[in-house]
Scaffold this active site. Structure first.
Site, PDB file in Angstrom:
ATOM      1  N   HIS A 119       0.817  -1.214   0.000  1.00  0.00           N
ATOM      2  CA  HIS A 119       0.000   0.000   0.000  1.00  0.00           C
ATOM      3  C   HIS A 119       0.852   1.266   0.000  1.00  0.00           C
ATOM      4  O   HIS A 119       2.055   1.241   0.299  1.00  0.00           O
ATOM      5  CB  HIS A 119      -0.909   0.002   1.234  1.00  0.00           C
ATOM      6  CG  HIS A 119      -0.140  -0.015   2.522  1.00  0.00           C
ATOM      7  ND1 HIS A 119       0.467   1.109   3.063  1.00  0.00           N
ATOM      8  CD2 HIS A 119       0.152  -1.023   3.374  1.00  0.00           C
ATOM      9  CE1 HIS A 119       1.085   0.792   4.178  1.00  0.00           C
ATOM     10  NE2 HIS A 119       0.917  -0.502   4.393  1.00  0.00           N
ATOM     11  N   GLU A 178      -2.296  -7.424   6.922  1.00  0.00           N
ATOM     12  CA  GLU A 178      -1.017  -7.390   7.629  1.00  0.00           C
ATOM     13  C   GLU A 178      -1.079  -8.314   8.844  1.00  0.00           C
ATOM     14  O   GLU A 178      -2.157  -8.704   9.307  1.00  0.00           O
ATOM     15  CB  GLU A 178      -0.709  -5.950   8.061  1.00  0.00           C
ATOM     16  CG  GLU A 178       0.597  -5.736   8.784  1.00  0.00           C
ATOM     17  CD  GLU A 178       1.820  -6.150   7.974  1.00  0.00           C
ATOM     18  OE1 GLU A 178       2.073  -7.380   7.917  1.00  0.00           O
ATOM     19  OE2 GLU A 178       2.509  -5.269   7.428  1.00  0.00           O
TER      20      GLU A 178
END
Length: 210
Positions: free
Chosen positions: A10, A83
């Protein structure tokens, strides 16, 4: 039959700049991250993707959404690409974690495979989750090319899967925000083809320096 995956970390967040552990905490992109996401959208526009997948955390989803608009595709959720949950370390910098939780930090520093940091995920459990998620995407899109937006920890696992580097070995490779990382899967397994390609970000990076 070869399946190709472009996996992108990201865009930048303020916590990335502060080197603060994000984990499952939803932290938005900052101004640089939004510019990186837009640059990435243009950087992948000349490729033909069968689908776009993203972690369900906002920083990844926003990055993927910029590319989806450019490519004319919908973003598909892939919670398995989240994550790692870092338990008691989430929201802290490494220095803060070492000061507040020295015993846990010692396990963090040596990449202990089975330490979950309180209510988090151990490295072994996290790696299994990531591999299962990516293997599922490959099975579903055999012979195709797909784009996925995820996180630094996830890319760490996939890099090791493709190169044979052990989970417990120190990380000696960088994982830049919004770089393009290309992997292939065929009858012989996983292969890393291109790592940390940031050519599409050059103008964004120059503006940040200025």
């Amino acid at each position: 039959m070869t399946t190709r995956l472009c996996i992108v970390r990201h865009g930048e967040t303020d916590w990335n700049v502060e080197k603060r552990i994000q984990g499952h905490i939803d932290v938005p992109l900052n101004e640089t991250g939004r510019a990186q996401a837009l640059a990435t959208a243009f950087g992948v526009a000349h490729h033909q993707f069968a689908a776009i997948y993203s972690s369900d955390l906002a920083r990844a989803w926003s990055t993927a959404s910029a590319a989806a608009v450019r490519l004319g595709l919908d973003v598909r959720p892939a919670p398995g690409l989240r994550e790692r949950h870092y338990g008691i370390f989430q929201g802290l910098t490494a220095a803060e974690g070492a000061r507040l939780h020295p015993a846990h930090h010692a396990c963090y520093a040596v990449r202990d495979l089975d330490h979950p940091f309180g209510d988090g995920e151990s490295l072994r459990v996290f790696a299994a989750r990531v591999v299962t998620a990516v293997d599922g995407l490959v099975r579903h899109h055999a012979g195709q090319t797909i784009l996925a937006v995820s996180h630094g920890g996830v890319l760490d696992i996939i890099y090791r899967k493709a190169t044979g580097r052990p989970l417990e070995a120190p990380r000696d490779f960088k994982i830049p925000n919004c770089a393009l990382n290309w992997f292939e899967f065929d009858a012989h397994g996983w292969h890393l083809r291109t790592w940390a390609d940031r050519h599409h970000l050059e103008r964004v990076l120059e503006q940040v320096v200025e």
